[in-house]
Write an enzyme that holds these catalytic residues in place. Structure first.
Site, PDB file in Angstrom:
ATOM      1  N   GLU A   1       0.824  -1.219   0.000  1.00  0.00           N
ATOM      2  CA  GLU A   1       0.000   0.000   0.000  1.00  0.00           C
ATOM      3  C   GLU A   1       0.851   1.260   0.000  1.00  0.00           C
ATOM      4  OE1 GLU A   1      -2.655   0.530   3.367  1.00  0.00           O
ATOM      5  OE2 GLU A   1      -3.587   2.267   2.447  1.00  0.00           O
TER       6      GLU A   1
ATOM      7  N   LYS B   1      -2.568  -2.094  -3.057  1.00  0.00           N
ATOM      8  CA  LYS B   1      -3.642  -1.260  -2.483  1.00  0.00           C
ATOM      9  C   LYS B   1      -3.349   0.194  -2.823  1.00  0.00           C
ATOM     10  CE  LYS B   1      -5.992  -0.220   1.869  1.00  0.00           C
ATOM     11  NZ  LYS B   1      -6.557  -0.822   3.075  1.00  0.00           N
TER      12      LYS B   1
ATOM     13  N   GLY C   1      -9.489   6.452   1.593  1.00  0.00           N
ATOM     14  CA  GLY C   1      -8.739   7.689   1.810  1.00  0.00           C
ATOM     15  C   GLY C   1      -9.528   8.896   2.276  1.00  0.00           C
TER      16      GLY C   1
ATOM     17  N   ARG D   1     -12.540   3.553   6.454  1.00  0.00           N
ATOM     18  CA  ARG D   1     -13.586   4.517   6.812  1.00  0.00           C
ATOM     19  C   ARG D   1     -14.853   4.341   5.992  1.00  0.00           C
ATOM     20  NH1 ARG D   1      -9.294   9.271   6.474  1.00  0.00           N
ATOM     21  NH2 ARG D   1      -8.288   7.617   5.284  1.00  0.00           N
TER      22      ARG D   1
HETATM   23  P1  13P Z   1      -9.386   4.044   4.340  1.00  0.00           P
HETATM   24  O1  13P Z   1     -10.253   3.267   3.391  1.00  0.00           O
HETATM   25  O2  13P Z   1     -10.146   4.670   5.482  1.00  0.00           O
HETATM   26  O3  13P Z   1      -8.456   4.964   3.632  1.00  0.00           O
HETATM   27  O4  13P Z   1      -8.486   2.972   5.080  1.00  0.00           O
HETATM   28  C1  13P Z   1      -7.917   1.979   4.354  1.00  0.00           C
HETATM   29  C2  13P Z   1      -6.611   1.635   4.960  1.00  0.00           C
HETATM   30  O5  13P Z   1      -6.417   0.521   5.389  1.00  0.00           O
HETATM   31  C3  13P Z   1      -5.573   2.668   4.993  1.00  0.00           C
HETATM   32  O6  13P Z   1      -4.352   2.072   5.299  1.00  0.00           O
END
Ligand code: 13P
Length: 345
Positions: free
Chosen positions: A179, A221, A264, A294
């Site tokens: 990621e 990711k 994000g 989120r």
């Molecule tokens: P969000 O979808 O809230 O960005 O979180 C995903 C995540 O695992 C960030 O590292």
């Protein structure tokens, strides 16, 4: 490693098969504290466990959720009836995953930027997590857009760490989720987001290649390509889908089985619409799905507010978002599907 290849490939493919995706429930205790504070609930080991139990026991969520990313505390916790969370997941055909980085820390020599840490002792930790049931892992690098940022130095060190993490994961039979998150905060344009995401992925795949990562046994990711949240520029759902796909087509090898996007901080529905718009332009070389934190948890958190009597409503809110995102992963999401829930509520 050779004999692990098949297992890694199967895990990576299973995560993105059949229009399913990932629930990212790997908030550190500090981040979870902020989320609970937002609904007026004190963050304790028990309140964190209760909220996660609510998510993990939502009946039917496994139709849309193939894997859950856990935090170190959570992978060791259990359901109210004493079933360890990873066992509960396996019983529902959901793959347990684990966040293994220890966070983004100030980068020496470029203090406005960060480098993600957590490599010390990682081989041993992965071995333990495998024993606890984890079959995939996550490591998040954070790339900030700003005046003269990101530096190539920041991209290089983060890419190097991501590749070292991915290599250790594959050695330990754990499929790595790589990621490199280019943050959506800032005043930048969508053009800048595209250039920076392109540079970031170029640097990351270069390192993954040097460090002998088996691409078929990992998932990427990525962030979507959008104008910064404080930018005056407007981008339509179609703009975001097209600009994101442009970058992915140029930078991500076709041998990577899946791209599981992060949300994000986008609104829940927009995160779903963007995924739908990208899949509607398919077929693509890779499966496009979600790994939302989120965008899957905000509605159930708000409905729950720490009260036992709200558990059913919170689970319904979570199931709905999981269903909508599962539909978007199959290019079947529609405003009508979104409305079904509002009509029922
Ligand atoms: P969000 O979808 O809230 O960005 O979180 C995903 C995540 O695992 C960030 O590292």
């Amino acid at each position: 490693m050779t004999d692990h290849r098949r297992e890694l490939e199967e895990t990576a493919q299973a995560i993105v098969a059949d229009g399913r995706g990932i629930l990212a429930a790997d908030e550190s205790n500090r981040t979870m504290g902020k989320r609970l504070d937002g609904i007026g609930v004190e963050s304790t080991e028990e309140t964190r466990r209760s909220f996660r139990e609510l998510l993990f026991t939502t009946e039917g969520a496994e139709q849309y959720i193939s894997g859950v990313i856990l935090y170190d505390e959570t992978i060791r916790q259990s359901n109210s009836d004493g079933t360890p969370f990873p066992v509960l997941m396996q019983e529902h055909d959901v793959i347990p995953g684990i966040k293994v980085d220890t966070g983004a820390k100030a980068l020496a020599g470029s203090p406005e930027e960060t480098v993600t840490e957590g490599l010390d002792g990682l081989r041993e930790r992965l071995e333990e997590y495998y024993g606890l049931g984890a079959r995939f892992a996550k490591w998040r690098a954070v790339i900030k857009i700003g005046e003269g940022l990101p530096s190539q130095y920041c991209l290089n060190v983060n890419a190097h760490a991501l590749a070292r993490y991915a290599a250790l994961c594959q050695e330990q039979r754990i499929a790595p989720i790589v990621e490199p998150e280019v943050l959506m905060d800032g005043t930048h344009t969508i053009d800048t987001a595209a250039v920076v995401t392109r540079r970031t992925l170029h640097t990351v795949f270069n390192e993954l290649c040097h460090q002998r990562i088996h691409f078929e046994g990992m998932l990427l990711k990525p962030n979507m390509v959008m104008p910064g949240y404080d930018s005056d520029e407007e981008a339509s759902v179609d703009d975001v889908a097209e600009r994101t796909l442009d970058v992915m087509y140029d930078m991500v090898p076709a041998s990577v089985p899946g791209l599981v996007f992060l949300s994000g901080g986008q609104s829940d529905e927009l995160a779903t619409e963007h995924l739908q718009a990208m899949n509607a332009r398919g077929p693509h070389p890779w499966t496009l799905s979600f790994s939302y934190g989120r965008a899957l948890q905000a509605p159930p958190l708000k409905a729950w507010r720490g009260e036992e009597e709200n558990v059913a409503a919170a689970q319904a809110a979570y199931l709905h978002r999981a269903k909508c995102n599962g539909a978007a992963a199959r290019a079947e999401y529609s405003p009508e599907l979104e409305q079904e829930y509002s009509a029922a509520a």
